[in-house]
Write a protein that holds these residues in place. Structure first.
Motif, mmCIF file in Angstrom:
data_model
loop_
_atom_site.group_PDB
_atom_site.id
_atom_site.type_symbol
_atom_site.label_atom_id
_atom_site.label_comp_id
_atom_site.label_asym_id
_atom_site.label_seq_id
_atom_site.Cartn_x
_atom_site.Cartn_y
_atom_site.Cartn_z
ATOM 1 N N LEU A 203 49.172 -46.330 23.836
ATOM 2 C CA LEU A 203 48.567 -47.095 24.961
ATOM 3 C C LEU A 203 49.060 -46.381 26.286
ATOM 4 C CD1 LEU A 203 49.188 -50.784 23.664
ATOM 5 C CD2 LEU A 203 46.873 -49.640 24.322
ATOM 6 N N VAL A 204 50.525 -45.815 26.253
ATOM 7 C CA VAL A 204 51.039 -45.359 27.515
ATOM 8 C C VAL A 204 50.122 -44.232 27.889
ATOM 9 C CG1 VAL A 204 53.052 -44.152 28.187
ATOM 10 C CG2 VAL A 204 53.180 -46.442 27.270
ATOM 11 N N ASN A 205 49.735 -43.194 26.684
ATOM 12 C CA ASN A 205 49.145 -41.942 26.522
ATOM 13 C C ASN A 205 47.638 -42.308 27.475
ATOM 14 O OD1 ASN A 205 51.137 -40.375 26.085
ATOM 15 N ND2 ASN A 205 50.736 -40.500 23.744
ATOM 16 N N VAL A 206 47.072 -43.409 26.822
ATOM 17 C CA VAL A 206 45.738 -43.750 27.494
ATOM 18 C C VAL A 206 45.810 -44.165 28.965
ATOM 19 C CG1 VAL A 206 43.790 -45.465 27.079
ATOM 20 C CG2 VAL A 206 44.811 -44.541 25.115
ATOM 21 N N ALA A 207 46.659 -44.761 29.283
ATOM 22 C CA ALA A 207 46.837 -45.390 30.412
ATOM 23 C C ALA A 207 47.278 -44.159 31.188
ATOM 24 C CB ALA A 207 47.993 -46.273 30.871
ATOM 25 N N GLU A 208 48.110 -43.157 30.971
ATOM 26 C CA GLU A 208 48.332 -42.064 31.949
ATOM 27 C C GLU A 208 46.910 -41.065 31.863
ATOM 28 O OE1 GLU A 208 50.204 -39.465 34.202
ATOM 29 O OE2 GLU A 208 50.923 -41.427 33.586
ATOM 30 N N GLN A 209 46.117 -41.063 30.886
ATOM 31 C CA GLN A 209 44.759 -40.190 31.027
ATOM 32 C C GLN A 209 44.156 -40.906 32.330
ATOM 33 O OE1 GLN A 209 42.690 -38.909 27.482
ATOM 34 N NE2 GLN A 209 44.397 -39.624 26.383
ATOM 35 N N ILE A 210 44.009 -42.173 32.167
ATOM 36 C CA ILE A 210 43.367 -42.964 33.283
ATOM 37 C C ILE A 210 43.740 -42.801 34.490
ATOM 38 C CG2 ILE A 210 42.250 -45.295 33.891
ATOM 39 C CD1 ILE A 210 42.109 -46.057 30.823
ATOM 40 N N LYS A 211 45.180 -43.092 34.674
ATOM 41 C CA LYS A 211 45.950 -43.042 35.926
ATOM 42 C C LYS A 211 45.520 -41.427 36.462
ATOM 43 C CE LYS A 211 50.180 -43.055 38.058
ATOM 44 N NZ LYS A 211 51.971 -43.074 37.808
ATOM 45 N N GLN A 212 45.602 -40.418 35.651
ATOM 46 C CA GLN A 212 45.177 -38.881 36.080
ATOM 47 C C GLN A 212 43.745 -38.856 36.453
ATOM 48 O OE1 GLN A 212 47.638 -36.631 36.583
ATOM 49 N NE2 GLN A 212 49.139 -38.221 36.126
ATOM 50 N N ASP A 213 42.790 -39.484 35.967
ATOM 51 C CA ASP A 213 41.316 -39.603 36.194
ATOM 52 C C ASP A 213 40.894 -40.229 37.695
ATOM 53 O OD1 ASP A 213 38.840 -38.912 35.714
ATOM 54 O OD2 ASP A 213 38.433 -40.510 34.501
ATOM 55 N N THR A 214 41.436 -41.410 37.431
ATOM 56 C CA THR A 214 41.004 -42.434 38.464
ATOM 57 C C THR A 214 42.176 -43.178 39.217
ATOM 58 O OG1 THR A 214 40.644 -44.302 37.262
ATOM 59 C CG2 THR A 214 38.725 -42.888 37.614
ATOM 60 N N GLY A 215 42.980 -43.329 38.722
ATOM 61 C CA GLY A 215 44.330 -43.929 39.137
ATOM 62 C C GLY A 215 44.502 -45.268 39.267
ATOM 63 N N PHE A 216 43.172 -45.909 38.736
ATOM 64 C CA PHE A 216 43.279 -47.441 38.715
ATOM 65 C C PHE A 216 42.224 -47.944 37.729
ATOM 66 C CE2 PHE A 216 39.675 -46.199 41.610
ATOM 67 C CZ PHE A 216 38.706 -47.076 41.417
ATOM 68 N N VAL A 217 42.095 -49.158 37.439
ATOM 69 C CA VAL A 217 40.905 -50.012 36.795
ATOM 70 C C VAL A 217 41.156 -51.323 37.432
ATOM 71 C CG1 VAL A 217 41.520 -48.947 34.488
ATOM 72 C CG2 VAL A 217 42.663 -50.844 35.128
ATOM 73 N N ASN A 218 39.468 -51.712 37.421
ATOM 74 C CA ASN A 218 39.448 -52.971 38.082
ATOM 75 C C ASN A 218 39.397 -54.024 36.858
ATOM 76 O OD1 ASN A 218 37.376 -51.223 39.758
ATOM 77 N ND2 ASN A 218 38.796 -52.327 40.842
ATOM 78 N N LEU A 219 39.273 -53.843 35.507
ATOM 79 C CA LEU A 219 39.047 -54.797 34.393
ATOM 80 C C LEU A 219 39.694 -54.010 32.935
ATOM 81 C CD1 LEU A 219 37.707 -57.644 33.221
ATOM 82 C CD2 LEU A 219 35.839 -56.051 33.191
ATOM 83 N N VAL A 220 40.584 -54.909 32.644
ATOM 84 C CA VAL A 220 40.935 -54.435 31.195
ATOM 85 C C VAL A 220 40.471 -55.714 30.093
ATOM 86 C CG1 VAL A 220 42.662 -54.076 29.452
ATOM 87 C CG2 VAL A 220 42.819 -53.427 31.784
ATOM 88 N N CYS A 221 39.376 -55.248 29.408
ATOM 89 C CA CYS A 221 38.786 -56.012 28.101
ATOM 90 C C CYS A 221 39.555 -55.778 26.943
ATOM 91 C CB CYS A 221 37.141 -55.777 28.342
ATOM 92 S SG CYS A 221 36.386 -56.939 27.169
ATOM 93 N N CYS A 222 40.027 -56.445 26.592
ATOM 94 C CA CYS A 222 40.872 -56.153 25.243
ATOM 95 C C CYS A 222 40.121 -56.864 23.919
ATOM 96 C CB CYS A 222 42.328 -57.014 25.115
ATOM 97 S SG CYS A 222 43.322 -56.284 26.279
ATOM 98 N N ASN A 223 39.440 -55.961 22.989
ATOM 99 C CA ASN A 223 38.550 -56.517 22.047
ATOM 100 C C ASN A 223 38.726 -55.939 20.790
ATOM 101 O OD1 ASN A 223 36.078 -57.836 21.459
ATOM 102 N ND2 ASN A 223 35.257 -55.586 21.286
#
Length: 133
Positions: free
Chosen positions: A55-75
């Motif tokens: 999860l930390v690795n996924v979040a880091e990838q997204i942080k590097q790509d856009t730096g933010f998210v507006n919504l997290v949908c846990c499914n």
């Protein structure tokens, strides 16, 4: 994220104007298949929601790509183990015996996927959510 409901949610987000839709799952081929729906804004990321490190690795990838998210949908979700006898076709004692023969670790895996991963996914993405909102 590539189950029927997850696929429908991905499609809805992607086709209704989301700039980027990150989808996370363990199987790259399933993620790539889902990304074909709208390849310009669906970003597949291989990850395991039952692993804090992943999860930390996924979040880091997204942080590097856009730096933010507006919504997290846990499914993410899996079904618990099935009792191999039907209650209507067995006595209470037979059903209880069959149920108690199940492996508790299978139930722990179900709980980790269906409950614990929701909490840890949310906690992992709090800073990215804060940055986006």
């Amino acid at each position: 994220m590539t189950s029927g409901i997850g696929l429908m949610m991905t499609k809805a987000f992607a086709l209704q104007g989301a700039h980027k839709v990150y989808i996370v799952g363990r199987r790259k081929e399933k993620l790539d298949e889902a990304a074909k729906i709208s390849p310009h804004n669906i970003v597949p990321i291989v990850g395991d929601v039952t692993s804090k490190e992943s999860l930390v690795n996924v979040a880091e990838q997204i942080k590097q790509d856009t730096g933010f998210v507006n919504l997290v949908c846990c499914n993410s979700g899996i079904s618990p183990p099935s009792v191999p006898v039907k209650p209507a076709e067995s006595s209470v004692a037979e059903y209880a015996q069959a149920a108690l023969a199940l492996n508790p670790e299978d139930w722990n895996t179900t709980f980790a996927t269906n409950s614990t991963s929701i909490a840890f996914t949310t906690l992992t993405f709090l800073e990215l959510l804060d940055a986006g909102n």
